[in-house]
Structure formats: structure tokens, C-alpha cells
Write an enzyme that holds these catalytic residues in place. Sequence first.
Site, PDB file in Angstrom:
ATOM      1  N   GLU A  91       0.872  -1.174   0.000  1.00  0.00           N
ATOM      2  CA  GLU A  91       0.000   0.000   0.000  1.00  0.00           C
ATOM      3  C   GLU A  91       0.909   1.224   0.000  1.00  0.00           C
ATOM      4  O   GLU A  91       2.020   1.185   0.550  1.00  0.00           O
ATOM      5  CB  GLU A  91      -0.917   0.016   1.220  1.00  0.00           C
ATOM      6  CG  GLU A  91      -1.905  -1.143   1.287  1.00  0.00           C
ATOM      7  CD  GLU A  91      -2.887  -1.178   0.135  1.00  0.00           C
ATOM      8  OE1 GLU A  91      -3.162  -0.106  -0.457  1.00  0.00           O
ATOM      9  OE2 GLU A  91      -3.373  -2.270  -0.197  1.00  0.00           O
ATOM     10  N   HIS A 115      -6.930   2.694   1.523  1.00  0.00           N
ATOM     11  CA  HIS A 115      -6.300   1.870   2.570  1.00  0.00           C
ATOM     12  C   HIS A 115      -6.627   2.303   3.996  1.00  0.00           C
ATOM     13  O   HIS A 115      -6.482   1.510   4.930  1.00  0.00           O
ATOM     14  CB  HIS A 115      -4.782   1.824   2.387  1.00  0.00           C
ATOM     15  CG  HIS A 115      -4.109   3.162   2.306  1.00  0.00           C
ATOM     16  ND1 HIS A 115      -4.077   4.055   3.341  1.00  0.00           N
ATOM     17  CD2 HIS A 115      -3.409   3.740   1.283  1.00  0.00           C
ATOM     18  CE1 HIS A 115      -3.398   5.132   2.990  1.00  0.00           C
ATOM     19  NE2 HIS A 115      -2.985   4.978   1.742  1.00  0.00           N
ATOM     20  N   HIS A 165      -8.548  -1.860   1.536  1.00  0.00           N
ATOM     21  CA  HIS A 165      -7.373  -2.582   1.046  1.00  0.00           C
ATOM     22  C   HIS A 165      -6.329  -2.668   2.164  1.00  0.00           C
ATOM     23  O   HIS A 165      -6.100  -1.700   2.891  1.00  0.00           O
ATOM     24  CB  HIS A 165      -6.759  -1.859  -0.157  1.00  0.00           C
ATOM     25  CG  HIS A 165      -7.548  -2.025  -1.410  1.00  0.00           C
ATOM     26  ND1 HIS A 165      -7.130  -2.806  -2.466  1.00  0.00           N
ATOM     27  CD2 HIS A 165      -8.749  -1.525  -1.777  1.00  0.00           C
ATOM     28  CE1 HIS A 165      -8.035  -2.765  -3.427  1.00  0.00           C
ATOM     29  NE2 HIS A 165      -9.021  -1.987  -3.033  1.00  0.00           N
ATOM     30  N   ASP A 168      -4.641  -8.501   1.106  1.00  0.00           N
ATOM     31  CA  ASP A 168      -4.667  -8.641  -0.348  1.00  0.00           C
ATOM     32  C   ASP A 168      -3.700  -9.729  -0.820  1.00  0.00           C
ATOM     33  O   ASP A 168      -3.982 -10.447  -1.775  1.00  0.00           O
ATOM     34  CB  ASP A 168      -4.326  -7.310  -1.020  1.00  0.00           C
ATOM     35  CG  ASP A 168      -5.488  -6.316  -0.955  1.00  0.00           C
ATOM     36  OD1 ASP A 168      -6.547  -6.695  -0.414  1.00  0.00           O
ATOM     37  OD2 ASP A 168      -5.335  -5.186  -1.439  1.00  0.00           O
TER      38      ASP A 168
END
Length: 235
Positions: A9, A57, A152, A157
Amino acid sequence: MRQIVLDTETTGLNPRAGDRIIEVGCVELINRQLTGRNFHCYINPERDSEDGALAVHGLTTEFLSDKPKFAEIVAELRDYISGAEVIIHNAPFDIGFLDAEFKRLDIPLFNAQVGGVIDTLVQAKEMHPGKRNSLDSLCDRYGVSNAHRALHGALLDAELLAEVYLAMTRGQNSLSMDLGDDDDAQNPDVELELVPLAEIILLPASDDELAEHEAALNSLDKEMRGTSLWRTAVN
């Protein structure tokens, strides 16, 4: 074979504009089996996230302010990925950010440290041309539940991508497991023996059977006052 499924991220979309990595998540596969030996860390990027990235995020500047800087975690990360085949969805994005961080520290670039890269986005586009191939779309397509994914996260992920990758590439492995015994299925070096098909024997209908068949069709024609669908389909 050791494989690492990796995701990051970031504060934004462009490392050349100064955007930084704020989270790295990695999942380890050995011979296509999840080991549970994962790597995960949050990173202080020393800058704010762009609004669009923050909405994705949810990692605020305040949350990241007491986290280690990239230079403090890079040795552990490099040891973890060293020599492995790395699986990434849209690999140029994550590798671009990692390379930017490595350059700041005068460290060899990502591809020089790993045993190869598999881009699952490229794979998915080849397997499903013209369809949506985001991670969420692939989760739906392969029955991987992502119901718990509100925002996310790099480790989450990576875990989802590991399941998707195994599902995408399962075909030949499933065939091997169906044909071999349990020991053979666990050993990728075992070669399966191909068994030839038996000779196909054709048994033609006898004259009496053909006559009975014709009588049955004539009866259908009479009931329909025309030609039965069976004769049309056959002809």
C-alpha cells in the site's frame, strides 16, 4: 519451490512524484502450500497520503507516525524475498515503488534480488480476455471470499491473491492428484504413467433391430400426420 505473494500500500500512485510505501504484506508458498510464515509491516512514509489513496487503505498519518521507516525494515524484507519467485498483481506498480525505495538506500533493484516475477494481472488477461481482472473480480470468478475486506490491506490482499493464484493455476495439479495416490500427489517429481485407451468396439444394429426402429418412426409419423422431429434431426 518457494514462492512469495507480495502486495504493497502506498501514499499515492507515483513514486517519481515522491509517493512512498506505507505497508508491505507477503505470504509464503512452498510447493504450492501455504506455510503461514508471512511477512507484514507498516511503514512511516514521512509524508501524508493523498486523499484518494487514504480512501482506499485508511492508514492515516497519525497511525503511521510511530511505525519504522523503510530503511529500518529493508534488511528483513530482502532476506524474506531473496531468491524466491514472487507473485504480484499488477507487478510494475509494486516493483516501481520498491525500486524507488531501494534506490534511496543504494540497494540493488527488486528483480536482482528475487528468482523471478509472476504478474497475475497479465496471466488473468491471457486467461480471461475482455473481462474485468481486478483482484476483486478474480475473487468472484474463482469463489475466493473477500467479504471481510472493507479496505485494502497489503497482507489481506496478499492472502487473497495467494488463493486466487492457486485457483488460477490448479488445473494440472488437480488432474495429477486425481490420477495418482496420496504420496504421488505430494511429490511434484513423480511422473504419471499414461494408460492407453482400450480399443473401441462398434456393434451395428441387426436387420431385425433396424426394422423395429423404422416401424417406430413410421408410427410417430402417422401420429403427427407428417414427418417426425427424429427423422428431421437425423437427416
